[in-house]
Design an enzyme around this catalytic site. Structure first.
Site, mmCIF file in Angstrom:
data_model
loop_
_atom_site.group_PDB
_atom_site.id
_atom_site.type_symbol
_atom_site.label_atom_id
_atom_site.label_comp_id
_atom_site.label_asym_id
_atom_site.label_seq_id
_atom_site.Cartn_x
_atom_site.Cartn_y
_atom_site.Cartn_z
ATOM 1 N N GLY A 66 44.608 45.946 47.288
ATOM 2 C CA GLY A 66 44.212 46.581 48.537
ATOM 3 C C GLY A 66 44.561 45.699 49.715
ATOM 4 O O GLY A 66 44.961 44.548 49.549
ATOM 5 N N CYS A 70 45.028 41.345 42.563
ATOM 6 C CA CYS A 70 45.284 41.132 43.980
ATOM 7 C C CYS A 70 43.981 41.074 44.782
ATOM 8 O O CYS A 70 43.223 40.121 44.645
ATOM 9 C CB CYS A 70 46.232 42.200 44.511
ATOM 10 S SG CYS A 70 47.025 41.752 46.074
ATOM 11 N N LEU A 71 43.670 42.059 45.620
ATOM 12 C CA LEU A 71 42.405 42.056 46.341
ATOM 13 C C LEU A 71 41.241 42.055 45.360
ATOM 14 O O LEU A 71 40.211 41.409 45.598
ATOM 15 C CB LEU A 71 42.310 43.266 47.281
ATOM 16 C CG LEU A 71 41.042 43.333 48.141
ATOM 17 C CD1 LEU A 71 41.022 42.215 49.178
ATOM 18 C CD2 LEU A 71 40.913 44.687 48.830
ATOM 19 N N GLU A 130 51.583 45.207 37.101
ATOM 20 C CA GLU A 130 52.259 46.496 36.919
ATOM 21 C C GLU A 130 53.613 46.517 37.630
ATOM 22 O O GLU A 130 54.368 47.492 37.505
ATOM 23 C CB GLU A 130 51.375 47.628 37.435
ATOM 24 C CG GLU A 130 51.418 47.897 38.916
ATOM 25 C CD GLU A 130 50.735 46.834 39.770
ATOM 26 O OE1 GLU A 130 50.875 46.875 41.005
ATOM 27 O OE2 GLU A 130 50.058 45.941 39.210
ATOM 28 N N HIS A 172 50.812 41.320 40.935
ATOM 29 C CA HIS A 172 50.775 42.694 40.442
ATOM 30 C C HIS A 172 51.436 42.787 39.064
ATOM 31 O O HIS A 172 52.669 42.869 38.975
ATOM 32 C CB HIS A 172 51.494 43.626 41.422
ATOM 33 C CG HIS A 172 50.822 43.747 42.746
ATOM 34 N ND1 HIS A 172 50.189 44.890 43.163
ATOM 35 C CD2 HIS A 172 50.662 42.840 43.751
ATOM 36 C CE1 HIS A 172 49.675 44.704 44.368
ATOM 37 N NE2 HIS A 172 49.949 43.455 44.738
ATOM 38 N N TYR A 180 45.814 36.647 51.791
ATOM 39 C CA TYR A 180 44.662 35.781 51.545
ATOM 40 C C TYR A 180 44.752 35.262 50.111
ATOM 41 O O TYR A 180 45.416 35.855 49.258
ATOM 42 C CB TYR A 180 43.348 36.537 51.746
ATOM 43 C CG TYR A 180 43.081 36.898 53.188
ATOM 44 C CD1 TYR A 180 42.238 36.120 53.985
ATOM 45 C CD2 TYR A 180 43.681 38.017 53.773
ATOM 46 C CE1 TYR A 180 42.002 36.444 55.306
ATOM 47 C CE2 TYR A 180 43.455 38.342 55.091
ATOM 48 C CZ TYR A 180 42.610 37.554 55.860
ATOM 49 O OH TYR A 180 42.393 37.875 57.172
#
Length: 362
Positions: A219, A246-247, A333, A331, A291
Protein backbone atom coordinates in the site's frame (compact mmCIF):
# COMPACT_ATOMS: atom_id res chain seq x y z
CA UNK A 1 1.22 20.96 -26.51
CA UNK A 2 4.11 22.15 -24.33
CA UNK A 3 4.14 21.22 -20.67
CA UNK A 4 6.36 21.80 -17.62
CA UNK A 5 7.40 19.78 -14.60
CA UNK A 6 8.42 22.13 -11.78
CA UNK A 7 10.03 20.81 -8.59
CA UNK A 8 9.66 22.45 -5.20
CA UNK A 9 13.35 23.43 -5.28
CA UNK A 10 12.61 25.56 -8.35
CA UNK A 11 14.03 23.24 -11.01
CA UNK A 12 12.02 23.42 -14.25
CA UNK A 13 11.81 20.73 -16.95
CA UNK A 14 10.19 21.63 -20.26
CA UNK A 15 8.60 18.91 -22.34
CA UNK A 16 5.64 17.73 -24.39
CA UNK A 17 2.19 16.98 -23.02
CA UNK A 18 0.54 13.59 -23.38
CA UNK A 19 -2.23 11.86 -21.48
CA UNK A 20 -4.67 14.06 -19.57
CA UNK A 21 -4.32 17.84 -19.79
CA UNK A 22 -5.09 18.24 -16.09
CA UNK A 23 -2.64 19.98 -13.77
CA UNK A 24 -1.32 17.75 -11.00
CA UNK A 25 0.76 18.05 -7.84
CA UNK A 26 2.41 15.04 -6.20
CA UNK A 27 5.56 13.54 -4.75
CA UNK A 28 8.06 13.02 -7.58
CA UNK A 29 9.73 9.58 -7.48
CA UNK A 30 11.60 7.39 -9.95
CA UNK A 31 11.27 3.76 -11.02
CA UNK A 32 14.31 1.92 -12.45
CA UNK A 33 12.44 -0.89 -14.21
CA UNK A 34 13.18 -1.44 -17.90
CA UNK A 35 9.75 -3.02 -18.45
CA UNK A 36 6.49 -3.25 -16.52
CA UNK A 37 5.23 0.30 -16.98
CA UNK A 38 1.60 -0.91 -17.10
CA UNK A 39 1.93 -2.62 -13.72
CA UNK A 40 3.64 0.49 -12.38
CA UNK A 41 0.84 2.74 -13.63
CA UNK A 42 -1.76 0.51 -11.96
CA UNK A 43 0.08 -0.15 -8.67
CA UNK A 44 -1.96 1.46 -5.83
CA UNK A 45 1.27 1.99 -3.86
CA UNK A 46 1.98 4.96 -6.16
CA UNK A 47 -1.12 6.83 -4.98
CA UNK A 48 -0.30 10.53 -4.69
CA UNK A 49 2.97 10.29 -6.62
CA UNK A 50 4.29 11.52 -9.95
CA UNK A 51 6.32 8.60 -11.33
CA UNK A 52 9.44 9.05 -13.44
CA UNK A 53 10.58 6.09 -15.53
CA UNK A 54 14.38 5.96 -15.85
CA UNK A 55 14.27 3.69 -18.92
CA UNK A 56 14.20 6.10 -21.89
CA UNK A 57 11.51 4.54 -24.13
CA UNK A 58 8.13 3.79 -22.57
CA UNK A 59 4.94 2.55 -24.22
CA UNK A 60 6.47 0.44 -26.98
CA UNK A 61 4.37 -2.64 -26.20
CA UNK A 62 1.18 -0.72 -25.45
CA UNK A 63 -1.46 -1.41 -22.83
CA UNK A 64 -3.16 -4.80 -22.62
CA UNK A 65 -6.02 -6.31 -20.65
CA UNK A 66 -3.94 -8.80 -18.63
CA UNK A 67 -1.24 -6.80 -16.82
CA UNK A 68 -3.28 -4.49 -14.60
CA UNK A 69 -2.62 -4.53 -10.85
CA UNK A 70 -5.81 -2.60 -10.08
CA UNK A 71 -8.79 -1.46 -12.11
CA UNK A 72 -8.45 2.24 -11.31
CA UNK A 73 -4.92 3.74 -11.38
CA UNK A 74 -4.13 6.20 -8.61
CA UNK A 75 -0.82 7.78 -9.63
CA UNK A 76 -0.87 11.57 -10.04
CA UNK A 77 1.40 11.89 -13.06
CA UNK A 78 3.78 10.08 -15.43
CA UNK A 79 7.18 11.34 -16.60
CA UNK A 80 9.17 9.78 -19.47
CA UNK A 81 12.03 10.62 -21.79
CA UNK A 82 10.15 9.34 -24.84
CA UNK A 83 6.78 7.67 -25.16
CA UNK A 84 5.73 5.48 -28.05
CA UNK A 85 2.34 6.29 -29.56
CA UNK A 86 2.47 3.39 -32.06
CA UNK A 87 3.07 0.25 -29.96
CA UNK A 88 3.89 -3.08 -31.56
CA UNK A 89 2.78 -6.13 -29.59
CA UNK A 90 0.21 -8.85 -30.25
CA UNK A 91 -1.40 -8.24 -26.83
CA UNK A 92 -1.70 -4.46 -27.17
CA UNK A 93 -5.21 -3.03 -26.89
CA UNK A 94 -4.39 0.69 -26.81
CA UNK A 95 -1.46 3.06 -26.57
CA UNK A 96 -0.13 4.76 -23.46
CA UNK A 97 -1.53 8.18 -24.36
CA UNK A 98 -5.13 7.02 -24.69
CA UNK A 99 -4.88 5.01 -21.45
CA UNK A 100 -3.66 8.03 -19.49
CA UNK A 101 -6.37 10.22 -21.02
CA UNK A 102 -9.08 7.70 -20.10
CA UNK A 103 -7.86 7.64 -16.48
CA UNK A 104 -7.25 11.40 -16.17
CA UNK A 105 -3.50 11.03 -15.58
CA UNK A 106 -1.25 13.80 -16.95
CA UNK A 107 2.04 12.89 -18.61
CA UNK A 108 5.10 14.77 -19.75
CA UNK A 109 7.70 13.51 -22.24
CA UNK A 110 10.85 14.82 -23.85
CA UNK A 111 12.63 15.82 -20.64
CA UNK A 112 16.01 14.70 -19.34
CA UNK A 113 14.86 11.95 -16.97
CA UNK A 114 18.48 11.11 -16.14
CA UNK A 115 19.03 14.63 -14.81
CA UNK A 116 15.75 14.47 -12.88
CA UNK A 117 16.67 11.14 -11.31
CA UNK A 118 20.10 12.43 -10.26
CA UNK A 119 18.43 15.40 -8.54
CA UNK A 120 16.08 13.09 -6.64
CA UNK A 121 18.93 10.78 -5.65
CA UNK A 122 21.01 13.72 -4.40
CA UNK A 123 18.34 15.76 -2.61
CA UNK A 124 15.64 13.16 -2.01
CA UNK A 125 12.08 12.92 -3.25
CA UNK A 126 10.24 16.23 -3.38
CA UNK A 127 6.94 17.70 -4.43
CA UNK A 128 6.42 18.64 -8.05
CA UNK A 129 3.74 20.06 -10.31
CA UNK A 130 2.90 19.10 -13.88
CA UNK A 131 1.45 22.18 -15.51
CA UNK A 132 1.03 23.78 -18.91
CA UNK A 133 3.94 25.70 -20.38
CA UNK A 134 3.88 29.43 -19.75
CA UNK A 135 2.77 29.14 -16.15
CA UNK A 136 4.69 31.60 -14.00
CA UNK A 137 7.27 30.19 -11.64
CA UNK A 138 5.73 32.23 -8.81
CA UNK A 139 2.29 30.71 -9.29
CA UNK A 140 3.67 27.17 -9.45
CA UNK A 141 5.89 27.72 -6.42
CA UNK A 142 2.94 29.09 -4.47
CA UNK A 143 0.81 26.07 -5.34
CA UNK A 144 3.60 23.69 -4.34
CA UNK A 145 4.14 25.51 -1.05
CA UNK A 146 0.43 25.33 -0.25
CA UNK A 147 0.08 21.66 -1.20
CA UNK A 148 -0.39 19.57 1.94
CA UNK A 149 1.19 16.09 1.82
CA UNK A 150 -1.41 13.33 1.71
CA UNK A 151 -1.89 11.20 4.80
CA UNK A 152 -4.93 9.18 3.70
CA UNK A 153 -3.58 7.32 0.66
CA UNK A 154 -4.49 3.90 2.10
CA UNK A 155 -8.07 5.02 2.62
CA UNK A 156 -8.12 6.29 -0.97
CA UNK A 157 -7.13 2.94 -2.51
CA UNK A 158 -8.48 0.30 -0.11
CA UNK A 159 -11.70 -1.57 -0.87
CA UNK A 160 -14.80 -0.08 0.76
CA UNK A 161 -16.50 -3.38 1.53
CA UNK A 162 -15.38 -6.99 1.99
CA UNK A 163 -15.64 -9.36 -0.97
CA UNK A 164 -14.75 -12.99 -1.63
CA UNK A 165 -12.59 -14.78 -4.19
CA UNK A 166 -13.84 -18.35 -3.66
CA UNK A 167 -11.65 -21.41 -3.31
CA UNK A 168 -11.62 -24.81 -1.59
CA UNK A 169 -8.28 -24.48 0.19
CA UNK A 170 -7.17 -22.49 3.21
CA UNK A 171 -9.36 -19.56 4.21
CA UNK A 172 -7.30 -16.38 3.97
CA UNK A 173 -8.31 -12.89 5.10
CA UNK A 174 -6.48 -10.41 2.88
CA UNK A 175 -6.34 -6.94 4.44
CA UNK A 176 -6.33 -4.48 1.55
CA UNK A 177 -4.04 -1.50 2.13
CA UNK A 178 -3.69 -0.97 -1.64
CA UNK A 179 -3.55 -4.54 -2.90
CA UNK A 180 -1.89 -5.46 -6.17
CA UNK A 181 -3.89 -8.10 -8.01
CA UNK A 182 -0.73 -10.21 -8.25
CA UNK A 183 -1.04 -11.06 -4.55
CA UNK A 184 -4.60 -12.24 -5.01
CA UNK A 185 -3.55 -14.23 -8.07
CA UNK A 186 -0.88 -16.10 -6.08
CA UNK A 187 -3.35 -17.02 -3.33
CA UNK A 188 -6.07 -18.17 -5.74
CA UNK A 189 -3.43 -20.13 -7.68
CA UNK A 190 -2.99 -22.12 -4.45
CA UNK A 191 -6.77 -22.66 -4.28
CA UNK A 192 -7.20 -20.43 -1.23
CA UNK A 193 -10.62 -19.07 -0.27
CA UNK A 194 -9.77 -15.36 0.00
CA UNK A 195 -11.87 -12.75 1.77
CA UNK A 196 -10.60 -9.25 0.95
CA UNK A 197 -11.41 -6.73 3.71
CA UNK A 198 -10.87 -2.94 4.09
CA UNK A 199 -7.78 -1.52 5.76
CA UNK A 200 -9.73 -0.57 8.91
CA UNK A 201 -11.46 -3.91 9.44
CA UNK A 202 -11.35 -4.73 13.15
CA UNK A 203 -9.60 -7.72 14.70
CA UNK A 204 -12.95 -8.89 16.07
CA UNK A 205 -14.54 -8.92 12.61
CA UNK A 206 -11.53 -10.70 11.13
CA UNK A 207 -11.61 -13.41 13.79
CA UNK A 208 -15.34 -13.93 13.17
CA UNK A 209 -14.43 -15.03 9.64
CA UNK A 210 -12.45 -17.94 11.15
CA UNK A 211 -9.42 -17.49 8.88
CA UNK A 212 -6.58 -19.98 8.57
CA UNK A 213 -4.20 -17.15 7.73
CA UNK A 214 -4.03 -13.37 7.37
CA UNK A 215 -2.29 -11.55 4.52
CA UNK A 216 -1.23 -7.90 4.97
CA UNK A 217 -0.84 -6.31 1.54
CA UNK A 218 1.25 -3.57 0.02
CA UNK A 219 0.00 0.00 0.00
CA UNK A 220 0.99 3.66 -0.27
CA UNK A 221 2.31 6.21 2.19
CA UNK A 222 3.57 6.27 5.75
CA UNK A 223 2.64 3.16 7.79
CA UNK A 224 2.21 5.32 10.89
CA UNK A 225 -0.79 6.92 9.18
CA UNK A 226 -2.69 3.63 9.59
CA UNK A 227 -2.87 3.23 13.41
CA UNK A 228 -6.06 1.15 13.29
CA UNK A 229 -4.24 -1.54 11.31
CA UNK A 230 -1.38 -1.61 13.82
CA UNK A 231 -3.80 -2.23 16.66
CA UNK A 232 -5.58 -4.96 14.67
CA UNK A 233 -2.30 -6.78 14.00
CA UNK A 234 -1.40 -6.69 17.71
CA UNK A 235 -4.61 -8.54 18.51
CA UNK A 236 -4.52 -11.20 15.79
CA UNK A 237 -0.84 -12.11 15.65
CA UNK A 238 -0.88 -14.57 18.60
CA UNK A 239 -3.82 -16.48 17.12
CA UNK A 240 -3.42 -16.69 13.32
CA UNK A 241 -0.43 -17.09 10.94
CA UNK A 242 0.38 -13.75 9.31
CA UNK A 243 2.27 -12.82 6.13
CA UNK A 244 3.02 -9.15 5.40
CA UNK A 245 4.20 -7.58 2.14
CA UNK A 246 5.66 -4.08 1.71
CA UNK A 247 3.40 -1.74 3.74
CA UNK A 248 2.07 -4.86 5.46
CA UNK A 249 5.66 -5.65 6.47
CA UNK A 250 6.10 -2.20 8.00
CA UNK A 251 2.78 -2.43 9.85
CA UNK A 252 3.69 -5.85 11.26
CA UNK A 253 6.99 -4.43 12.53
CA UNK A 254 5.26 -1.45 14.13
CA UNK A 255 2.73 -3.73 15.79
CA UNK A 256 5.61 -5.71 17.32
CA UNK A 257 7.30 -2.61 18.74
CA UNK A 258 9.82 -1.78 16.00
CA UNK A 259 10.06 1.59 14.26
CA UNK A 260 9.95 2.84 10.66
CA UNK A 261 11.59 5.81 8.99
CA UNK A 262 11.44 7.61 5.67
CA UNK A 263 14.06 6.76 3.05
CA UNK A 264 15.82 9.52 1.11
CA UNK A 265 14.48 8.46 -2.29
CA UNK A 266 13.00 5.00 -1.70
CA UNK A 267 13.30 1.72 -3.59
CA UNK A 268 11.26 1.50 -6.79
CA UNK A 269 12.11 -0.96 -9.52
CA UNK A 270 12.45 -4.64 -10.36
CA UNK A 271 16.14 -5.25 -9.84
CA UNK A 272 16.87 -4.81 -6.12
CA UNK A 273 19.20 -7.47 -4.63
CA UNK A 274 18.22 -8.91 -1.22
CA UNK A 275 20.28 -11.26 0.94
CA UNK A 276 18.48 -13.98 2.93
CA UNK A 277 20.28 -15.06 6.13
CA UNK A 278 18.27 -18.29 6.39
CA UNK A 279 19.07 -19.62 2.91
CA UNK A 280 22.41 -17.80 2.46
CA UNK A 281 21.20 -16.76 -0.97
CA UNK A 282 20.74 -13.49 -2.80
CA UNK A 283 17.48 -12.81 -4.62
CA UNK A 284 16.52 -10.12 -7.12
CA UNK A 285 13.29 -8.46 -6.05
CA UNK A 286 10.61 -6.03 -7.18
CA UNK A 287 10.19 -3.08 -4.81
CA UNK A 288 8.11 0.05 -4.37
CA UNK A 289 8.35 1.86 -1.04
CA UNK A 290 9.49 5.13 0.50
CA UNK A 291 9.65 3.95 4.14
CA UNK A 292 11.58 1.14 5.82
CA UNK A 293 11.82 -0.60 9.18
CA UNK A 294 14.79 0.73 11.15
CA UNK A 295 17.29 -2.03 11.87
CA UNK A 296 18.26 -0.89 15.37
CA UNK A 297 14.63 -0.90 16.55
CA UNK A 298 14.23 -4.63 15.83
CA UNK A 299 16.70 -5.58 18.57
CA UNK A 300 14.26 -4.55 21.32
CA UNK A 301 11.38 -6.63 19.93
CA UNK A 302 10.39 -10.28 19.47
CA UNK A 303 11.25 -9.97 15.78
CA UNK A 304 14.26 -11.51 14.08
CA UNK A 305 15.98 -9.97 11.06
CA UNK A 306 15.87 -12.42 8.15
CA UNK A 307 16.80 -10.38 5.07
CA UNK A 308 18.64 -7.16 4.15
CA UNK A 309 19.02 -5.04 1.03
CA UNK A 310 22.51 -5.38 -0.42
CA UNK A 311 22.52 -1.86 -1.87
CA UNK A 312 21.95 0.09 1.35
CA UNK A 313 21.63 -2.58 4.10
CA UNK A 314 18.04 -1.64 4.94
CA UNK A 315 15.68 -4.20 6.48
CA UNK A 316 13.99 -6.44 3.88
CA UNK A 317 12.54 -9.25 5.99
CA UNK A 318 11.61 -10.17 9.57
CA UNK A 319 9.91 -13.03 11.37
CA UNK A 320 8.42 -13.36 14.84
CA UNK A 321 10.39 -15.45 17.32
CA UNK A 322 7.29 -16.95 18.94
CA UNK A 323 4.34 -16.69 16.57
CA UNK A 324 4.02 -17.90 12.91
CA UNK A 325 4.28 -14.40 11.47
CA UNK A 326 6.76 -13.10 8.92
CA UNK A 327 7.02 -10.29 6.39
CA UNK A 328 9.13 -8.91 3.55
CA UNK A 329 9.63 -5.38 2.28
CA UNK A 330 9.59 -6.33 -1.41
CA UNK A 331 6.93 -7.88 -3.68
CA UNK A 332 7.29 -11.68 -3.94
CA UNK A 333 4.43 -11.76 -6.46
CA UNK A 334 6.62 -9.50 -8.67
CA UNK A 335 4.23 -8.02 -11.28
CA UNK A 336 6.49 -6.77 -12.71
CA UNK A 337 9.87 -8.25 -11.91
CA UNK A 338 11.64 -11.52 -11.11
CA UNK A 339 9.74 -14.33 -9.40
CA UNK A 340 12.77 -15.49 -7.36
CA UNK A 341 10.85 -15.11 -4.08
CA UNK A 342 7.52 -16.55 -5.15
CA UNK A 343 8.25 -19.47 -2.80
CA UNK A 344 7.27 -17.23 0.14
CA UNK A 345 3.60 -17.86 -0.62
CA UNK A 346 4.31 -21.58 -0.22
CA UNK A 347 6.05 -20.84 3.07
CA UNK A 348 2.91 -19.05 4.20
CA UNK A 349 0.85 -22.14 3.29
CA UNK A 350 3.31 -24.32 5.23
CA UNK A 351 3.05 -22.08 8.29
CA UNK A 352 -0.73 -22.44 8.19
CA UNK A 353 -0.49 -26.22 7.87
CA UNK A 354 1.93 -26.52 10.80
CA UNK A 355 -0.10 -24.15 12.97
CA UNK A 356 -3.29 -26.11 12.36
CA UNK A 357 -1.48 -29.38 13.16
CA UNK A 358 -0.22 -27.97 16.45
CA UNK A 359 -3.72 -26.82 17.43
CA UNK A 360 -5.11 -30.29 16.68
CA UNK A 361 -2.43 -31.89 18.88
CA UNK A 362 -3.40 -29.62 21.77
Amino acid sequence: MKRQLILEDGTIFNGEAFGSLEESIGEVVFNTGMTGYQETLSDPSYCGQIVTMTYPLIGNYGINRDDFETITPSIFGFVVKEYCDSPSNFRSDENLDSFLKANNIPGISGIDTRKLTKILRKYGTMKGIITKAGATDERASEKLAQAIPLTNQVEMVSTLKPYVSPGRGYRIVLVDFGMKHGILRELTKRNCHVTVVPYNYSAENIMRLKPDGIMLTNGPGNPKNVPEAIEMIKEVIPHIPVFGICLGHQLLALACGANTDRLKFGHRGSNHPVYDFETSRTYLTSQNHGYAVTKASIELTDLELTQIALNDKTVEGVKHKEYPAFSVQYHPEASPGPDDTNYLFDRFMKNIKNFKAQKEEV
